[in-house]
Design an enzyme around this catalytic site. Structure first.
Site, short mmCIF file in Angstrom:
data_model
loop_
_atom_site.label_atom_id
_atom_site.label_comp_id
_atom_site.label_asym_id
_atom_site.label_seq_id
_atom_site.Cartn_x
_atom_site.Cartn_y
_atom_site.Cartn_z
N GLY A 12 0.80 -1.23 0.00
CA GLY A 12 0.00 0.00 0.00
C GLY A 12 0.83 1.27 0.00
CD GLU A 84 6.89 1.69 -7.95
OE1 GLU A 84 7.87 1.14 -7.39
OE2 GLU A 84 5.76 1.18 -7.98
CB ILE A 85 12.28 6.60 -4.61
CG1 ILE A 85 12.26 5.69 -3.38
CG2 ILE A 85 11.27 7.74 -4.50
CD1 ILE A 85 12.66 6.39 -2.09
#
Length: 185
Positions: A12, A84-85
């Site tokens: 999540g 989405e680093i």
């Protein structure tokens, strides 16, 4: 302030990022959300969670040019969010740390790869963070809290030598607890 949201797939993280950004938008803050161009699983132009929740995003290359775009464009907003680093170069962590001086920065990403090893960009961002939110998923095998991401190939854990980055969803990955996570051979 820098908030970093981490955990395995299906925990999540993107949902939490969107929830936090929406709160600031409702309060009248100017917000911008970025996502890497290679993440096209659910929507090519929006940050999208596995549960279908979406939010408009600027799609940028996950390279040094993308980091510069975040640095320059982010400076014009009250709230900067990056999903989405783990796909970006480690320089992103430094850019987020700098942007956090004077604005709210929210970053989300995997802390561990399918081999159980830390993603460098996420680890560095966590070190700079004012707050780290560590989420767990639910183990696909036993239902207990899952802190690992298991990559599967034809239903079997992927070997260690598989490429580190493989964009996918529940067809390629499962959330697993420590007990059921299989360290790739």
């Amino acid at each position: 302030m820098l908030v970093v949201i981490v955990g395995p797939m299906f925990a999540g993280k993107t949902t939490e990022l969107i929830r936090r950004v929406e709160r600031y938008v409702i309060a009248g803050r100017r917000a911008i959300v970025f996502k890497p161009s290679l993440d096209v699983r659910y929507d090519a132009s929006k940050v999208a969670a596995h549960n279908g929740l979406k939010f408009d995003a600027f799609v940028i290359p996950p390279d040094k040019d993308g980091v510069e775009i975040i640095r320059k464009m982010g400076a014009e907003y009250d709230v900067v969010a990056v999903d989405e680093i783990q796909f970006f170069p480690v320089d992103l962590a430094d850019a987020l740390n700098q942007l956090a001086n004077g604005r709210i920065v929210i970053a989300a990403g995997l802390n561990l790869d399918f081999r159980g090893e830390p993603f460098e960009t996420t680890a560095r961002a966590m070190a700079f963070a004012d707050r780290v939110i560590s989420l767990s998923a639910v183990c696909k095998l036993c239902g207990k809290p899952a802190t690992r991401t298991q990559r599967l190939i034809n239903g079997v854990p992927a070997p260690r030598h598989s490429p580190r980055i493989l964009i996918g969803g529940n067809e390629s990955y499962e959330a697993r607890c420590r007990r059921h996570y299989v360290i790739p051979p």
